[in-house]
Design a protein around this motif. Structure first.
Motif, mmCIF file in Angstrom:
data_model
loop_
_atom_site.group_PDB
_atom_site.id
_atom_site.type_symbol
_atom_site.label_atom_id
_atom_site.label_comp_id
_atom_site.label_asym_id
_atom_site.label_seq_id
_atom_site.Cartn_x
_atom_site.Cartn_y
_atom_site.Cartn_z
ATOM 1 N N ASN A 89 -52.233 -62.048 13.791
ATOM 2 C CA ASN A 89 -52.064 -61.673 15.187
ATOM 3 C C ASN A 89 -52.000 -62.922 16.058
ATOM 4 O OD1 ASN A 89 -51.948 -58.915 14.860
ATOM 5 N ND2 ASN A 89 -54.148 -58.630 15.082
ATOM 6 N N ILE A 90 -51.158 -62.859 17.081
ATOM 7 C CA ILE A 90 -50.955 -63.974 17.999
ATOM 8 C C ILE A 90 -51.087 -63.446 19.422
ATOM 9 C CG2 ILE A 90 -49.334 -65.793 18.725
ATOM 10 C CD1 ILE A 90 -47.965 -65.509 16.019
ATOM 11 N N PRO A 91 -51.672 -64.240 20.336
ATOM 12 C CA PRO A 91 -51.691 -63.810 21.741
ATOM 13 C C PRO A 91 -50.276 -63.587 22.264
ATOM 14 C CG PRO A 91 -53.206 -65.634 21.396
ATOM 15 C CD PRO A 91 -52.411 -65.496 20.128
ATOM 16 N N HIS A 92 -50.185 -62.983 23.414
ATOM 17 C CA HIS A 92 -48.901 -62.578 23.982
ATOM 18 C C HIS A 92 -48.231 -63.769 24.667
ATOM 19 C CE1 HIS A 92 -46.697 -59.045 26.185
ATOM 20 N NE2 HIS A 92 -45.880 -59.841 25.517
ATOM 21 N N PHE A 93 -47.158 -64.286 24.083
ATOM 22 C CA PHE A 93 -46.410 -65.396 24.650
ATOM 23 C C PHE A 93 -44.954 -64.973 24.857
ATOM 24 C CE2 PHE A 93 -49.391 -67.997 21.784
ATOM 25 C CZ PHE A 93 -50.380 -68.040 22.763
ATOM 26 N N TYR A 94 -44.340 -65.540 25.900
ATOM 27 C CA TYR A 94 -42.927 -65.252 26.160
ATOM 28 C C TYR A 94 -42.210 -66.571 26.442
ATOM 29 C CZ TYR A 94 -38.732 -62.853 27.787
ATOM 30 O OH TYR A 94 -37.440 -62.394 27.912
ATOM 31 N N LEU A 95 -41.167 -66.858 25.662
ATOM 32 C CA LEU A 95 -40.349 -68.048 25.853
ATOM 33 C C LEU A 95 -38.970 -67.623 26.343
ATOM 34 C CD1 LEU A 95 -40.210 -71.197 25.441
ATOM 35 C CD2 LEU A 95 -39.049 -70.683 23.269
ATOM 36 N N ASN A 96 -38.651 -68.035 27.549
ATOM 37 C CA ASN A 96 -37.357 -67.703 28.145
ATOM 38 C C ASN A 96 -36.414 -68.898 28.057
ATOM 39 O OD1 ASN A 96 -36.039 -67.828 31.382
ATOM 40 N ND2 ASN A 96 -35.319 -66.349 29.873
ATOM 41 N N ARG A 97 -35.221 -68.665 27.501
ATOM 42 C CA ARG A 97 -34.138 -69.648 27.584
ATOM 43 C C ARG A 97 -33.509 -69.446 28.953
ATOM 44 N NH1 ARG A 97 -30.976 -73.694 24.600
ATOM 45 N NH2 ARG A 97 -29.575 -74.312 26.291
ATOM 46 N N THR A 98 -33.634 -70.417 29.843
ATOM 47 C CA THR A 98 -33.379 -70.178 31.264
ATOM 48 C C THR A 98 -31.921 -69.939 31.624
ATOM 49 O OG1 THR A 98 -33.291 -72.572 31.650
ATOM 50 C CG2 THR A 98 -35.418 -71.470 31.963
ATOM 51 N N ASP A 99 -30.987 -70.210 30.717
ATOM 52 C CA ASP A 99 -29.572 -70.092 31.080
ATOM 53 C C ASP A 99 -28.830 -69.038 30.264
ATOM 54 O OD1 ASP A 99 -29.646 -71.374 28.665
ATOM 55 O OD2 ASP A 99 -28.428 -73.098 29.261
ATOM 56 N N ASN A 100 -29.553 -68.047 29.717
ATOM 57 C CA ASN A 100 -28.879 -67.076 28.851
ATOM 58 C C ASN A 100 -28.773 -65.673 29.462
ATOM 59 O OD1 ASN A 100 -31.478 -66.117 28.704
ATOM 60 N ND2 ASN A 100 -31.628 -66.176 26.471
ATOM 61 N N SER A 101 -29.115 -65.530 30.751
ATOM 62 C CA SER A 101 -29.018 -64.229 31.446
ATOM 63 C C SER A 101 -29.920 -63.161 30.840
ATOM 64 C CB SER A 101 -27.565 -63.723 31.475
ATOM 65 O OG SER A 101 -26.741 -64.628 32.186
ATOM 66 N N VAL A 102 -30.971 -63.579 30.132
ATOM 67 C CA VAL A 102 -31.987 -62.659 29.627
ATOM 68 C C VAL A 102 -33.327 -63.138 30.157
ATOM 69 C CG1 VAL A 102 -33.132 -61.682 27.599
ATOM 70 C CG2 VAL A 102 -30.698 -62.247 27.505
ATOM 71 N N ASN A 103 -34.113 -62.226 30.695
ATOM 72 C CA ASN A 103 -35.451 -62.617 31.143
ATOM 73 C C ASN A 103 -36.244 -61.356 31.464
ATOM 74 O OD1 ASN A 103 -37.683 -64.002 31.921
ATOM 75 N ND2 ASN A 103 -36.704 -65.159 33.567
ATOM 76 N N PHE A 104 -37.300 -61.122 30.735
ATOM 77 C CA PHE A 104 -38.134 -59.956 30.973
ATOM 78 C C PHE A 104 -39.477 -60.331 31.597
ATOM 79 C CE2 PHE A 104 -35.152 -58.489 27.768
ATOM 80 C CZ PHE A 104 -34.826 -57.229 28.235
ATOM 81 N N PHE A 105 -39.621 -61.602 32.005
ATOM 82 C CA PHE A 105 -40.877 -62.019 32.632
ATOM 83 C C PHE A 105 -40.653 -63.293 33.423
ATOM 84 C CE2 PHE A 105 -45.248 -63.564 32.915
ATOM 85 C CZ PHE A 105 -45.932 -62.388 33.164
ATOM 86 N N SER A 106 -41.230 -63.368 34.635
ATOM 87 C CA SER A 106 -41.036 -64.587 35.438
ATOM 88 C C SER A 106 -42.206 -64.871 36.366
ATOM 89 C CB SER A 106 -39.754 -64.467 36.270
ATOM 90 O OG SER A 106 -39.896 -63.458 37.254
ATOM 91 N N ASN A 107 -43.352 -64.263 36.141
ATOM 92 C CA ASN A 107 -44.499 -64.454 37.025
ATOM 93 C C ASN A 107 -45.041 -65.876 36.851
ATOM 94 O OD1 ASN A 107 -46.930 -64.366 38.428
ATOM 95 N ND2 ASN A 107 -47.311 -62.239 37.890
ATOM 96 N N VAL A 108 -44.860 -66.704 37.880
ATOM 97 C CA VAL A 108 -45.245 -68.112 37.765
ATOM 98 C C VAL A 108 -46.748 -68.292 37.579
ATOM 99 C CG1 VAL A 108 -43.249 -68.937 39.059
ATOM 100 C CG2 VAL A 108 -45.349 -68.318 40.281
#
Length: 252
Positions: A89-108
């Protein structure tokens, strides 16, 4: 085997399952799933799901579908997903590739600072108090590897799952094989980084990222079915201005 919207259809996924010796599952609900990719919009579904083993790792492949907007302004969204299961099990991490028009999370509030060499290409998010663990998983070596292979996917880690989320539809089994191998090699690097780590839930600290809804990066709000949301903001602003004007006249 691709429909008019460019989405691989039932026949394509049946052929993939038969060719690989995998099982065709079909459509599933997203109930009780903690992944952020299932929290956006409404009418979420998992479709064309197949599952089996890729080398030694349990794997499922599916399209994540959801709808935004209401009435005449509905837009349907589809994202192909590779989901690998890890033996820890791993904690909840999200890695966004900033230029691919996909993003399900952005809370700074949950954004983790990355080295300057990567901060314009990736955004990394982790629950509070898990920032160090996120950097131990997404090391500079891994991020450099992703840049070297022109990685164009978002990645979500939650519990024992690694979701590799792509923006464009798959067109052929040959393309699937190539991208699946790329995703597998990345997931193995994640597994190697985490195999000796012991993640312990921190007392009174959320283990999962909060689900925050927002527009896909680069999307046109009018085409994304968010007109109702935009109008509600305009309406709220006008009401605030009217109330302020009335208050000002009474007291000044």
């Amino acid at each position: 085997m691709v429909n008019k919207n460019g989405v691989c259809n039932f026949d394509f996924w049946i052929k993939v399952a038969e060719t690989k010796g995998w099982k065709y599952i079909g459509t599933e609900s997203v109930n009780n799933n903690s992944a952020l990719l299932f929290s956006f919009g409404h009418s979420q579904l998992i479709v064309y799901k197949i599952e089996g083993y890729y080398k030694e790792l349990p794997l499922s492949i599916f399209n994540a579908e959801y709808v935004t907007g209401q009435g005449d302004y509905i837009s349907e969204h589809t994202f192909p997903v590779f989901s690998f299961e890890l033996p820890m099990n791993i904690p909840h991490f999200y890695l966004n590739r900033t230029d691919n028009s996909v993003n399900f999370f952005s809370n700074v509030k949950y954004k983790v600072s990355l080295p300057k060499a990567f901060e314009n290409k990736f955004s990394l998010f982790a629950p509070k108090e898990y920032e160090l663990e996120a950097l131990q998983v997404f090391t500079p070596d891994i991020l450099h590897h992703l840049l070297s292979i022109d990685w164009n996917y978002d990645v979500e880690l939650v519990n024992n799952r690694v979701f590799v989320i792509r923006n464009n539809q798959l067109k052929s089994i040959e393309q699937l094989d190539k991208e699946l191998l790329t995703a597998y090699e990345f997931v193995k690097k994640i597994e190697n980084n985490t195999s000796s780590m012991k993640f312990t839930p921190i007392r009174e600290t959320p283990y999962l990222l909060n689900k925050i809804h927002f527009l896909n990066r680069g999307a046109n709000p009018l085409k994304s079915g968010n007109i109702a949301y935009i109008l509600s903001l305009i309406y709220a602003t006008l009401i605030a201005l009217i109330l302020f004007s009335a208050f000002y006249k009474i007291f000044f």
